[in-house]
Design an enzyme around this catalytic site. Structure first.
Site, short mmCIF file in Angstrom:
data_model
loop_
_atom_site.label_atom_id
_atom_site.label_comp_id
_atom_site.label_asym_id
_atom_site.label_seq_id
_atom_site.Cartn_x
_atom_site.Cartn_y
_atom_site.Cartn_z
N GLU A 53 43.36 23.04 42.62
CA GLU A 53 42.81 24.02 41.69
C GLU A 53 41.29 24.14 41.83
O GLU A 53 40.74 25.22 41.75
CB GLU A 53 43.19 23.66 40.25
CG GLU A 53 44.65 23.90 39.92
CD GLU A 53 45.03 25.37 40.02
OE1 GLU A 53 44.15 26.24 39.89
OE2 GLU A 53 46.22 25.65 40.26
N TYR A 136 40.42 26.54 32.05
CA TYR A 136 41.43 26.97 33.03
C TYR A 136 42.01 25.75 33.77
O TYR A 136 43.23 25.59 33.86
CB TYR A 136 40.85 27.96 34.04
CG TYR A 136 41.80 28.11 35.20
CD1 TYR A 136 42.96 28.87 35.07
CD2 TYR A 136 41.61 27.40 36.38
CE1 TYR A 136 43.90 28.94 36.08
CE2 TYR A 136 42.53 27.46 37.40
CZ TYR A 136 43.67 28.23 37.25
OH TYR A 136 44.60 28.29 38.25
N ASP A 154 42.93 32.56 34.71
CA ASP A 154 41.97 32.74 35.80
C ASP A 154 41.90 34.24 36.11
O ASP A 154 42.47 35.07 35.39
CB ASP A 154 42.36 31.91 37.03
CG ASP A 154 43.64 32.42 37.69
OD1 ASP A 154 44.33 33.28 37.08
OD2 ASP A 154 43.96 31.96 38.79
#
Ligand code: SF4
Length: 399
Positions: A53, A136, A154
């Site tokens: 991520e 996020y 996102d």
């Protein structure tokens, strides 16, 4: 059957009146049939998902895959990352840019080891307390790795939800942004409400939104609405203008910046300098360079700074690259020389300098632009030798 409850579509504060029950099942089913096979989707390890991520922020999937694979081979767990020499971490990140991400990964790994016994915390507040982890990333780790009903938002998810609801206003700001977080939360809690042990519905739902935004509801004028599993619920498609959403604020203007960059060759080695402790690229090596105006002569700047005659420099092709809103132009000059003793003494007071061979440069962390320069160097040097008629390597100053 349509999936809309017509109670506020297109308003700034609502979510388009879309019934979450009606779209969650279709999103999950679509994801199960269409998800790309990405290496970090084959694991439930929070560490591996966290690394992916962070790498995926500002970076394309295809670029990230080899970086993630190398990283996981070298630093397979939070203990290995916490214990790794910082230069190893930066070297593994070299070329991805935004290097504070790599430094924060290591700082967070050390927190996890020191404060959580090496196990990823489950509570959102503990995840959010780790360096480099915002809402996020915390939501992604909690939902994808731990299957917890935490929302994610996102750029891809924002685009999908904004279009579904024809949400007006900049979705990154104020009431629009709060609406989207609330809606993302409603969707993942709806998925969770009917979950059974092991069916990972929170993980699949959140990833379906990310995947839809990345592969179908793409930026610009051509989302592939014919392949969209929730097209009948989409207000932007119904209005015939999905490209209108999201209503992002205009991009900031691009600013050109110019640098005089010195490639100094001495006894088959090249002078590098270490970025100091404060800059964005700290911890990386690069060729000596100074920012200039567009009109300043690189030879004059480099000559003055390094104590080398202006006529000793030969021009190499400019290197252009972009960083955020800056368009950087490296105006590169080559000299077979060593800086004057006075220049080296002054430079030594500002940081570390190193004469590195081409082989040694390969193992040092270099900023992306300077890695490109290093890779082009052998061809440039060969050309320079041909032009000068020299049969072998560079000559030494004074020879
Ligand atoms: Fe995006 Fe089109 Fe699906 Fe609407 S119908 S969410 S615009 S792909």
């Amino acid at each position: 059957m349509g999936a809309r409850r017509m109670d506020g579509a297109g308003s700034t504060g609502g979510t388009g009146g879309i019934d979450p029950d009606a779209i969650v099942e279709r999103l999950i089913g679509w994801f199960d049939r269409n998800a790309r096979d990405l290496p970090w989707r084959r694991t439930r390890d929070p560490y591996a998902i966290w690394v992916s991520e962070i790498m995926l922020q500002q970076t394309q999937v295809q670029t990230v895959i080899p970086y993630w694979t190398r990283w996981m081979a070298r630093l397979p767990g939070v203990h290995e990352l916490a214990d790794a020499p910082p230069e190893v971490v930066l070297k593994l990140w070299e070329g991805l840019g935004y290097y504070s991400r790599a430094r924060n990964l290591q700082r967070a790994a050390r927190c996890i080891v020191d404060e959580h016994g090496g196990a990823f915390p489950h509570e959102s507040s503990a995840l959010l307390a780790l360096p480099g982890i915002g809402p996020y990333t915390a939501g992604a780790i909690a939902s994808i790795a731990m299957d917890r009903p935490e929302p994610i938002l996102d750029g891809n998810v924002m685009r999908v939800l904004t279009r579904l609801a024809a949400l007006e206003g900049d979705p990154r700001k104020g009431a629009s942004n709060r609406s989207l977080w609330e809606w993302a939360s409603t969707l993942v809690r709806t998925a969770h409400s009917t979950h059974a042990l092991g069916d990972r519905r929170c993980s699949r739902l959140n990833q379906s939104l990310m995947e839809l935004g990345a592969t179908v509801c793409t930026p610009g004028a051509r989302p592939d609405c014919a392949r969209c599993p929730v097209s009948d619920a989409c207000e932007a498609r119904r209005r015939g203008c999905p490209e209108r959403y999201p209503e992002l604020a205009p991009r900031v203007a691009i600013t050109p910046r110019f640098f005089a960059t010195a490639i100094l060759v001495h006894q088959g080695r090249h002078l590098l300098t270490l970025r100091g402790d404060t800059g964005v690229n700290r911890g990386f090596w690069e060729f000596p360079n100074w920012e200039t105006s567009a009109s300043e002569s690189p030879e004059r700047i480099l000559g003055d700074r390094l104590g080398i005659a202006r006529d000793a420099w030969s021009a190499l092709p400019d290197l252009r690259h972009h960083i955020t809103r800056y368009r950087m132009v490296q105006r590169v000059r080559l000299a077979h020389a060593s800086p004057s003793p006075a220049a080296m003494a002054e430079a030594a007071g500002r940081g570390s300098w190193l004469w590195a061979s081409e082989v040694e440069m390969e193992s040092l962390p270099l900023t992306s632009a300077h890695r490109k320069l290093a890779r082009r160097l052998p061809a440039w040097l060969a050309e320079s030798r041909q032009l000068s008629g020299a049969p072998t390597g560079p000559t030494l100053p004074g020879q």
